[in-house]
Design a protein around this motif. Structure first.
Motif, mmCIF file in Angstrom:
data_model
loop_
_atom_site.group_PDB
_atom_site.id
_atom_site.type_symbol
_atom_site.label_atom_id
_atom_site.label_comp_id
_atom_site.label_asym_id
_atom_site.label_seq_id
_atom_site.Cartn_x
_atom_site.Cartn_y
_atom_site.Cartn_z
ATOM 1 N N ALA A 116 3.115 12.880 -12.709
ATOM 2 C CA ALA A 116 3.693 12.278 -11.503
ATOM 3 C C ALA A 116 3.374 10.793 -11.406
ATOM 4 C CB ALA A 116 3.181 13.008 -10.262
ATOM 5 N N ILE A 117 2.142 10.429 -11.718
ATOM 6 C CA ILE A 117 1.731 9.028 -11.589
ATOM 7 C C ILE A 117 2.111 8.216 -12.817
ATOM 8 C CG2 ILE A 117 -0.261 7.488 -11.358
ATOM 9 C CD1 ILE A 117 -1.616 9.777 -9.746
ATOM 10 N N ASN A 118 1.787 8.732 -14.001
ATOM 11 C CA ASN A 118 1.939 7.932 -15.214
ATOM 12 C C ASN A 118 3.382 7.841 -15.689
ATOM 13 O OD1 ASN A 118 -0.815 8.098 -14.963
ATOM 14 N ND2 ASN A 118 -1.201 8.727 -17.062
ATOM 15 N N THR A 119 4.135 8.903 -15.527
ATOM 16 C CA THR A 119 5.519 8.926 -16.019
ATOM 17 C C THR A 119 6.530 8.751 -14.889
ATOM 18 O OG1 THR A 119 4.910 10.416 -17.839
ATOM 19 C CG2 THR A 119 7.242 10.291 -17.258
ATOM 20 N N LEU A 120 6.494 9.663 -13.919
ATOM 21 C CA LEU A 120 7.567 9.701 -12.931
ATOM 22 C C LEU A 120 7.563 8.494 -12.010
ATOM 23 C CD1 LEU A 120 9.955 11.463 -12.069
ATOM 24 C CD2 LEU A 120 8.451 12.523 -10.370
ATOM 25 N N ALA A 158 0.841 -1.197 0.000
ATOM 26 C CA ALA A 158 0.000 0.000 0.000
ATOM 27 C C ALA A 158 0.873 1.242 0.000
ATOM 28 C CB ALA A 158 -0.919 0.012 1.213
ATOM 29 N N GLY A 159 0.561 2.169 -0.906
ATOM 30 C CA GLY A 159 1.307 3.415 -0.955
ATOM 31 C C GLY A 159 0.909 4.230 -2.167
ATOM 32 N N ASP A 160 0.918 5.536 -2.028
ATOM 33 C CA ASP A 160 0.474 6.442 -3.081
ATOM 34 C C ASP A 160 1.671 6.889 -3.912
ATOM 35 O OD1 ASP A 160 -0.742 8.280 -4.699
ATOM 36 O OD2 ASP A 160 -1.714 9.389 -3.085
ATOM 37 N N VAL A 161 1.707 6.461 -5.171
ATOM 38 C CA VAL A 161 2.850 6.792 -6.026
ATOM 39 C C VAL A 161 2.715 8.175 -6.659
ATOM 40 C CG1 VAL A 161 3.366 4.377 -6.535
ATOM 41 C CG2 VAL A 161 1.816 5.649 -8.053
ATOM 42 N N ALA A 162 1.717 8.944 -6.254
ATOM 43 C CA ALA A 162 1.557 10.300 -6.784
ATOM 44 C C ALA A 162 2.658 11.237 -6.305
ATOM 45 C CB ALA A 162 0.191 10.867 -6.400
ATOM 46 N N ALA A 210 9.282 -10.551 -12.511
ATOM 47 C CA ALA A 210 8.737 -9.539 -13.414
ATOM 48 C C ALA A 210 8.042 -8.444 -12.624
ATOM 49 C CB ALA A 210 7.750 -10.173 -14.400
ATOM 50 N N VAL A 211 8.050 -7.249 -13.196
ATOM 51 C CA VAL A 211 7.284 -6.122 -12.671
ATOM 52 C C VAL A 211 6.444 -5.566 -13.810
ATOM 53 C CG1 VAL A 211 7.374 -3.786 -11.734
ATOM 54 C CG2 VAL A 211 8.982 -5.528 -10.900
ATOM 55 N N ILE A 212 5.149 -5.428 -13.558
ATOM 56 C CA ILE A 212 4.240 -4.815 -14.520
ATOM 57 C C ILE A 212 3.918 -3.410 -14.028
ATOM 58 C CG2 ILE A 212 2.003 -4.927 -15.669
ATOM 59 C CD1 ILE A 212 2.021 -7.943 -15.272
ATOM 60 N N HIS A 213 4.300 -2.413 -14.822
ATOM 61 C CA HIS A 213 4.036 -1.012 -14.467
ATOM 62 C C HIS A 213 2.675 -0.617 -15.028
ATOM 63 C CE1 HIS A 213 7.965 -0.190 -12.725
ATOM 64 N NE2 HIS A 213 8.470 -0.950 -13.681
ATOM 65 N N ASN A 214 1.674 -0.734 -14.181
ATOM 66 C CA ASN A 214 0.277 -0.551 -14.580
ATOM 67 C C ASN A 214 -0.356 0.708 -13.990
ATOM 68 O OD1 ASN A 214 -2.473 -1.872 -15.513
ATOM 69 N ND2 ASN A 214 -2.758 -1.330 -13.363
ATOM 70 N N ALA A 215 0.183 1.223 -12.900
ATOM 71 C CA ALA A 215 -0.437 2.359 -12.203
ATOM 72 C C ALA A 215 -0.556 3.564 -13.128
ATOM 73 C CB ALA A 215 0.382 2.733 -10.974
ATOM 74 N N ALA A 216 -1.752 4.150 -13.163
ATOM 75 C CA ALA A 216 -1.977 5.307 -14.039
ATOM 76 C C ALA A 216 -3.301 5.964 -13.695
ATOM 77 C CB ALA A 216 -1.986 4.875 -15.509
ATOM 78 N N VAL A 217 -3.410 7.225 -14.101
ATOM 79 C CA VAL A 217 -4.695 7.922 -14.126
ATOM 80 C C VAL A 217 -5.000 8.240 -15.577
ATOM 81 C CG1 VAL A 217 -4.592 8.864 -11.796
ATOM 82 C CG2 VAL A 217 -3.525 10.120 -13.681
ATOM 83 N N GLY A 218 -6.276 8.550 -15.870
ATOM 84 C CA GLY A 218 -6.737 8.571 -17.241
ATOM 85 C C GLY A 218 -6.716 9.905 -17.958
ATOM 86 N N ALA A 266 6.319 7.025 -3.995
ATOM 87 C CA ALA A 266 6.841 6.049 -4.948
ATOM 88 C C ALA A 266 8.091 5.370 -4.401
ATOM 89 C CB ALA A 266 7.134 6.730 -6.280
ATOM 90 N N LYS A 267 8.952 6.145 -3.757
ATOM 91 C CA LYS A 267 10.152 5.555 -3.145
ATOM 92 C C LYS A 267 9.773 4.544 -2.064
ATOM 93 C CE LYS A 267 13.280 9.510 -3.844
ATOM 94 N NZ LYS A 267 14.050 10.592 -3.155
ATOM 95 N N GLU A 268 8.749 4.878 -1.283
ATOM 96 C CA GLU A 268 8.316 3.978 -0.209
ATOM 97 C C GLU A 268 7.730 2.698 -0.784
ATOM 98 O OE1 GLU A 268 7.286 2.106 3.256
ATOM 99 O OE2 GLU A 268 8.742 3.708 2.886
ATOM 100 N N VAL A 269 6.954 2.806 -1.854
ATOM 101 C CA VAL A 269 6.420 1.599 -2.491
ATOM 102 C C VAL A 269 7.563 0.707 -2.969
ATOM 103 C CG1 VAL A 269 5.162 0.734 -4.519
ATOM 104 C CG2 VAL A 269 4.188 2.566 -3.119
ATOM 105 N N ALA A 270 8.557 1.301 -3.599
ATOM 106 C CA ALA A 270 9.706 0.515 -4.054
ATOM 107 C C ALA A 270 10.410 -0.163 -2.884
ATOM 108 C CB ALA A 270 10.684 1.416 -4.815
ATOM 109 N N ALA A 271 10.545 0.551 -1.780
ATOM 110 C CA ALA A 271 11.199 -0.026 -0.600
ATOM 111 C C ALA A 271 10.401 -1.206 -0.057
ATOM 112 C CB ALA A 271 11.371 1.044 0.472
ATOM 113 N N GLN A 272 9.079 -1.061 -0.012
ATOM 114 C CA GLN A 272 8.235 -2.162 0.460
ATOM 115 C C GLN A 272 8.361 -3.380 -0.446
ATOM 116 O OE1 GLN A 272 4.139 -1.338 1.814
ATOM 117 N NE2 GLN A 272 4.589 0.815 1.453
#
Length: 257
Positions: free
Chosen positions: A102-106, A53-57, A77-85, A62-68
């Motif tokens: 911030a969410i889709n690219t960074l 759980a963590g907000d990549v916005a 494998a890692v699937i980079h799916n997080a995005a807003v529309g 995002a750093k915390e999600v990676a650490a977790q």
């Protein structure tokens, strides 16, 4: 059997891909924006190995999600799916960045750079990227009037650029991108015309299949078939410029091969 992490997988295509991969016997770790969404994801897919759980916005989020993710060990494998529309209004994150960027690219860049390197990386782009311009000279929308559709399309071009940059820099990793089609998810909207039953298959296939057609790198796919991306995505100069911009904003360097 593969072990796979999927960002933005509490609902939508991320969850659908996770359900498929679990049904095929793979271990899947989900990601949700917050604890409430994590609880919902656990109910939706009890067989998931874990949920991060963590907000990549935000950059810190995002750093915390990676650490977790790294505390859980290595992944195949890692699937980079997080995005807003594409219907998003202009909003700035706590870091002062347009939240679509911030969410889709960074966040995709930060997770790529910080999660221990897997064997396969899969990035979700969009058919809208074909008609976009990278606009690297105004990636933060300071010179232009906001257009949510254009912001989304160029962010998805950035994801394809990141895909090919990683494929070029990390020859030992399969790095590929895809467009799932315009499908009636919450992001796509109820009127989206493409086949929902096809939308999650390619990312799962690229992440875990033994099919020789999936054992490739630096390719772009639609419905498990190769497709030519926007030519800007294949330009090494633009790729390197995007990496430099993301590194400068986030303070996170992309590791070398």
């Amino acid at each position: 059997m593969s072990r796979i992490f999927i960002s933005g997988s509490s609902t939508g295509l991320g969850l659908m891909a996770a359900e498929l991969l679990v049904s095929e016997g793979h271990q899947v770790v989900l990601h949700a924006r917050n604890s409430d969404r994590a609880k919902d994801a656990r109910k939706a897919l009890p067989a998931a190995e874990a949920i991060v759980a963590g907000d990549v916005a935000t950059i810190a989020g995002a750093k915390e999600v990676a650490a977790q993710v790294n505390t859980l060990g290595t992944f195949d494998a890692v699937i980079h799916n997080a995005a807003v529309g594409y219907r998003e209004a202009h909003r700035l994150t706590a870091d002062g960045l347009p939240h679509v960027f911030a969410i889709n690219t960074l966040s995709a860049y930060i997770l790529t750079a910080l999660i221990e390197r897997p064997k396969r990386l899969v990035y979700l782009s969009s058919g809208m990227h074909h008609h976009a311009d990278a606009n690297l000279d105004d990636i933060l929308w300071k010179k232009r009037r906001w257009n949510g559709s254009e912001a989304y399309a160029e962010s998805k071009l950035h994801d394809a650029m990141l895909t090919f940059a990683v494929a070029r820099r990390w020859p030992g990793v399969f790095s590929n991108s895809l467009e799932p089609g315009w499908v009636p998810t919450r992001m796509g909207g109820p009127g989206a015309p493409d086949d929902m039953d096809q939308a999650h298959l390619t990312q799962a296939w690229l992440a875990a299949s033994d099919d020789p057609k999936a054992d490739v790198t630096g390719q772009y796919f639609f419905h498990m078939k190769r497709r030519e991306p926007n030519p800007q995505a294949l330009d090494p100069r633009l790729q390197d410029q995007l990496i430099e911009i993301c590194a400068g904003i986030s303070g996170v360097a992309l590791p070398k091969a």
